[in-house]
Design a protein around this motif. Sequence first.
Motif, PDB file in Angstrom:
ATOM      1  N   ILE A  93       0.838  -1.192   0.000  1.00 59.63           N
ATOM      2  CA  ILE A  93       0.000   0.000   0.000  1.00 59.63           C
ATOM      3  C   ILE A  93       0.877   1.247   0.000  1.00 59.63           C
ATOM      4  N   SER A  94       0.432   2.254  -0.728  1.00 62.91           N
ATOM      5  CA  SER A  94       1.097   3.557  -0.725  1.00 62.91           C
ATOM      6  C   SER A  94       0.242   4.530   0.068  1.00 62.91           C
ATOM      7  N   LEU A  95       0.775   5.013   1.188  1.00 63.52           N
ATOM      8  CA  LEU A  95       0.029   5.896   2.082  1.00 63.52           C
ATOM      9  C   LEU A  95       0.643   7.293   2.094  1.00 63.52           C
ATOM     10  N   GLY A  96      -0.216   8.287   2.249  1.00 58.61           N
ATOM     11  CA  GLY A  96       0.241   9.661   2.404  1.00 58.61           C
ATOM     12  C   GLY A  96      -0.635  10.388   3.391  1.00 58.61           C
ATOM     13  N   LEU A  97      -0.036  11.152   4.287  1.00 61.12           N
ATOM     14  CA  LEU A  97      -0.787  11.884   5.303  1.00 61.12           C
ATOM     15  C   LEU A  97      -0.142  13.258   5.506  1.00 61.12           C
ATOM     16  N   SER A  98      -0.967  14.306   5.383  1.00 62.86           N
ATOM     17  CA  SER A  98      -0.496  15.676   5.593  1.00 62.86           C
ATOM     18  C   SER A  98      -1.334  16.323   6.689  1.00 62.86           C
ATOM     19  N   GLN A 107      -4.763  32.783  21.945  1.00 62.71           N
ATOM     20  CA  GLN A 107      -6.047  32.281  21.483  1.00 62.71           C
ATOM     21  C   GLN A 107      -6.120  30.778  21.735  1.00 62.71           C
ATOM     22  N   SER A 108      -7.294  30.295  22.125  1.00 62.11           N
ATOM     23  CA  SER A 108      -7.420  28.888  22.524  1.00 62.11           C
ATOM     24  C   SER A 108      -7.600  27.940  21.356  1.00 62.11           C
ATOM     25  N   LYS A 109      -8.157  28.420  20.237  1.00 62.09           N
ATOM     26  CA  LYS A 109      -8.443  27.514  19.123  1.00 62.09           C
ATOM     27  C   LYS A 109      -7.338  27.519  18.087  1.00 62.09           C
ATOM     28  N   TRP A 110      -7.085  26.306  17.530  1.00 57.73           N
ATOM     29  CA  TRP A 110      -6.104  26.133  16.474  1.00 57.73           C
ATOM     30  C   TRP A 110      -6.826  25.778  15.187  1.00 57.73           C
ATOM     31  N   LYS A 111      -6.475  26.418  14.117  1.00 55.89           N
ATOM     32  CA  LYS A 111      -6.996  26.047  12.810  1.00 55.89           C
ATOM     33  C   LYS A 111      -6.233  24.816  12.319  1.00 55.89           C
ATOM     34  N   THR A 112      -6.944  23.755  11.954  1.00 57.33           N
ATOM     35  CA  THR A 112      -6.296  22.498  11.598  1.00 57.33           C
ATOM     36  C   THR A 112      -6.838  21.953  10.285  1.00 57.33           C
ATOM     37  N   SER A 113      -6.009  21.168   9.616  1.00 51.14           N
ATOM     38  CA  SER A 113      -6.433  20.474   8.399  1.00 51.14           C
ATOM     39  C   SER A 113      -5.652  19.173   8.278  1.00 51.14           C
ATOM     40  N   VAL A 114      -6.323  18.149   7.755  1.00 43.80           N
ATOM     41  CA  VAL A 114      -5.722  16.829   7.568  1.00 43.80           C
ATOM     42  C   VAL A 114      -6.126  16.312   6.194  1.00 43.80           C
ATOM     43  N   GLN A 115      -5.171  15.773   5.466  1.00 39.33           N
ATOM     44  CA  GLN A 115      -5.442  15.158   4.174  1.00 39.33           C
ATOM     45  C   GLN A 115      -4.717  13.827   4.113  1.00 39.33           C
ATOM     46  N   GLY A 116      -5.374  12.805   3.553  1.00 42.52           N
ATOM     47  CA  GLY A 116      -4.762  11.488   3.483  1.00 42.52           C
ATOM     48  C   GLY A 116      -5.147  10.745   2.217  1.00 42.52           C
ATOM     49  N   THR A 117      -4.268   9.858   1.770  1.00 42.40           N
ATOM     50  CA  THR A 117      -4.527   9.029   0.599  1.00 42.40           C
ATOM     51  C   THR A 117      -4.020   7.619   0.865  1.00 42.40           C
ATOM     52  N   ALA A 118      -4.680   6.656   0.244  1.00 38.18           N
ATOM     53  CA  ALA A 118      -4.215   5.263   0.244  1.00 38.18           C
ATOM     54  C   ALA A 118      -4.367   4.750  -1.175  1.00 38.18           C
ATOM     55  N   GLU A 119      -3.251   4.483  -1.805  1.00 43.24           N
ATOM     56  CA  GLU A 119      -3.249   4.061  -3.202  1.00 43.24           C
ATOM     57  C   GLU A 119      -2.350   2.836  -3.353  1.00 43.24           C
ATOM     58  N   LYS A 120      -2.535   2.142  -4.442  1.00 43.84           N
ATOM     59  CA  LYS A 120      -1.754   0.943  -4.769  1.00 43.84           C
ATOM     60  C   LYS A 120      -2.057  -0.172  -3.766  1.00 43.84           C
ATOM     61  N   HIS A 125     -10.343  -6.383   5.241  1.00 44.21           N
ATOM     62  CA  HIS A 125     -10.986  -6.063   6.517  1.00 44.21           C
ATOM     63  C   HIS A 125     -12.086  -7.095   6.742  1.00 44.21           C
ATOM     64  N   ASP A 126     -11.786  -8.075   7.601  1.00 42.27           N
ATOM     65  CA  ASP A 126     -12.685  -9.205   7.809  1.00 42.27           C
ATOM     66  C   ASP A 126     -12.906  -9.899   6.470  1.00 42.27           C
ATOM     67  N   ARG A 127     -14.116  -9.842   5.907  1.00 42.61           N
ATOM     68  CA  ARG A 127     -14.372 -10.493   4.618  1.00 42.61           C
ATOM     69  C   ARG A 127     -14.448  -9.511   3.457  1.00 42.61           C
ATOM     70  N   ILE A 128     -14.073  -8.283   3.709  1.00 39.34           N
ATOM     71  CA  ILE A 128     -14.136  -7.264   2.665  1.00 39.34           C
ATOM     72  C   ILE A 128     -12.719  -6.953   2.189  1.00 39.34           C
ATOM     73  N   TYR A 129     -12.490  -7.098   0.872  1.00 36.40           N
ATOM     74  CA  TYR A 129     -11.186  -6.792   0.290  1.00 36.40           C
ATOM     75  C   TYR A 129     -11.327  -5.573  -0.614  1.00 36.40           C
ATOM     76  N   VAL A 130     -10.457  -4.594  -0.425  1.00 29.57           N
ATOM     77  CA  VAL A 130     -10.458  -3.387  -1.240  1.00 29.57           C
ATOM     78  C   VAL A 130      -9.177  -3.342  -2.056  1.00 29.57           C
ATOM     79  N   ASP A 131      -9.333  -3.305  -3.372  1.00 29.95           N
ATOM     80  CA  ASP A 131      -8.209  -3.183  -4.291  1.00 29.95           C
ATOM     81  C   ASP A 131      -7.951  -1.697  -4.509  1.00 29.95           C
ATOM     82  N   LEU A 132      -6.916  -1.181  -3.885  1.00 30.38           N
ATOM     83  CA  LEU A 132      -6.636   0.246  -3.965  1.00 30.38           C
ATOM     84  C   LEU A 132      -6.087   0.663  -5.321  1.00 30.38           C
ATOM     85  N   ASN A 133      -5.660  -0.290  -6.125  1.00 30.28           N
ATOM     86  CA  ASN A 133      -5.268   0.052  -7.489  1.00 30.28           C
ATOM     87  C   ASN A 133      -6.487   0.510  -8.297  1.00 30.28           C
TER      88      ASN A 133
END
Length: 201
Positions: A93-98, A107-120, A125-133
């Motif tokens: 699997i090819s993973l990416g997380l930003s 100030q108490s609050k932080w501005k946040t952002s998250v981006q992620g990918t799973a490719e290849k 997961h149990d009986r479920i198979y995901v082909d990321l290609n």
Amino acid sequence: RIGIHTSLLRNLQLSLGAQEGGASFALGGKDVRVYSLAQALNLLPPNWQMEGEDSLSMRGSLNQDGHWIVESKWTVDPFDFQSPDSRHAGEKISLGLSIAAAGDRGQSKWKTSVQGTAEKGGFLHDRIYVDLNRNSLHFEAHGAYDPSTGTTDLSQFRLALRDLLFLEAEGQLADFALQRPCHLRVRLPQVHLKPAFQLFV
């Protein structure tokens, strides 16, 4: 530069800078094994087998006016994992997380952002198979985190499993340790059932 090598993280290089009006830092390396640290912190199952070649890049700055920003990017390719009972497994699997966060001193609050990918590759997961290609996974989230209350106001969340699933959500999340309810509004467009049923093995 300062080299950092521990039992959980390795091959890291830290650099610090100070200039008129602020300070900055940069941290990065290859074959760092961030997933080992995540297992030690119980963010990932500690008894699962995990292997991969990863890289980490992180940088941040603090201005004289108190504004700060931290940005990080982690990639691992290929990544393999397997649970002790083999009900959950993945390979090549090819993973990416930003992750990015910004705020202002006082100030108490932080501005946040998250981006992620799973490719290849693919995963089971149990009986479920995901082909990321064929069905790559992408997600992104934007919001404001308040560390004083342990809550996140989620302004936008999107998750897409190509050709299979797409959903959007917004609302408020709370730290699980606080045992507070989460309030989310989820939008799930029409899902094509035939491709989805092909995931069962």
